[in-house]
Enzyme design. Structure first.
Site, PDB file in Angstrom:
ATOM      1  N   HIS A  53       0.855  -1.189   0.000  1.00  0.00           N
ATOM      2  CA  HIS A  53       0.000   0.000   0.000  1.00  0.00           C
ATOM      3  C   HIS A  53       0.891   1.238   0.000  1.00  0.00           C
ATOM      4  CE1 HIS A  53      -3.752  -2.093   1.903  1.00  0.00           C
ATOM      5  NE2 HIS A  53      -3.214  -2.809   0.919  1.00  0.00           N
ATOM      6  N   GLU A  55       0.936   3.887   1.869  1.00  0.00           N
ATOM      7  CA  GLU A  55       1.433   4.288   3.191  1.00  0.00           C
ATOM      8  C   GLU A  55       2.536   3.351   3.693  1.00  0.00           C
ATOM      9  OE1 GLU A  55      -2.994   5.406   3.055  1.00  0.00           O
ATOM     10  OE2 GLU A  55      -1.754   3.740   2.397  1.00  0.00           O
ATOM     11  N   CYS A  83      -5.943   2.220   5.880  1.00  0.00           N
ATOM     12  CA  CYS A  83      -6.589   0.969   6.300  1.00  0.00           C
ATOM     13  C   CYS A  83      -5.988   0.531   7.639  1.00  0.00           C
ATOM     14  CB  CYS A  83      -6.383  -0.109   5.230  1.00  0.00           C
ATOM     15  SG  CYS A  83      -4.706  -0.790   5.188  1.00  0.00           S
ATOM     16  N   CYS A  86      -2.173  -0.239   7.388  1.00  0.00           N
ATOM     17  CA  CYS A  86      -1.363   0.967   7.253  1.00  0.00           C
ATOM     18  C   CYS A  86      -1.380   1.807   8.526  1.00  0.00           C
ATOM     19  CB  CYS A  86      -1.837   1.783   6.063  1.00  0.00           C
ATOM     20  SG  CYS A  86      -1.521   0.970   4.480  1.00  0.00           S
TER      21      CYS A  86
END
Length: 151
Positions: A53, A55, A83, A86
């Protein structure tokens, strides 16, 4: 919130670039003392890994390239509310300020409720406080997702 607009717009542009590269539409950047220190995009598809992801990619870059004191006083800007995975990485990295555009609840509406929820619910459980600001320019953050997800 206007102080955050330029950085959020850059995170959204990174999300657009990520989508154009065949990945999911997410982008993030880390702002340190004098401006943008690092940028990252989602690379889940191109890296063949569900944990890449934006992040998480950003946190990894930060730990590789920046001193911890810079990380601790930086702000993470992201195109979409982090999320749970993250959120954990952000917390454990020492970043204590997050600014997001599209709320997780709106992402859940667009993409289906895949594992979305407000990051504040996790940050509030932590012993050390993480400031969360958002949504900022949510409609602009929403546009990059339109037509991408099959809810």
């Amino acid at each position: 919130m206007s102080q955050h607009s330029n950085y959020i717009r850059r995170a959204i542009e990174l999300a657009r670039q990520s989508r154009d590269s065949g990945n999911h539409p997410f982008g993030a950047l880390l702002v340190a003392d004098s401006g943008i220190a690092l940028e990252a995009q989602n690379t889940v598809v191109t890296e063949h890994s569900p944990i890449h992801h934006a992040e998480l990619n950003l946190v990894q870059l930060a730990w590789q390239q920046l001193p911890s004191d810079v990380i601790h006083r930086s702000t993470l800007y992201t195109s979409t509310e982090p999320c749970p995975m993250c959120t954990g990485a952000i917390f454990w990295s020492g970043i204590r300020r997050v600014v997001f555009s599209l709320p997780a609840t709106e992402l859940a509406t667009l993409a289906g409720d895949r594992f979305c929820g407000p990051c504040t619910a996790l940050f509030e459980r932590a012993e050390e406080r993480t400031e969360v600001i958002g949504p900022v320019l949510a409609e602009e953050g929403r546009v990059v997702h339109l037509g991408f997800w099959r809810a």
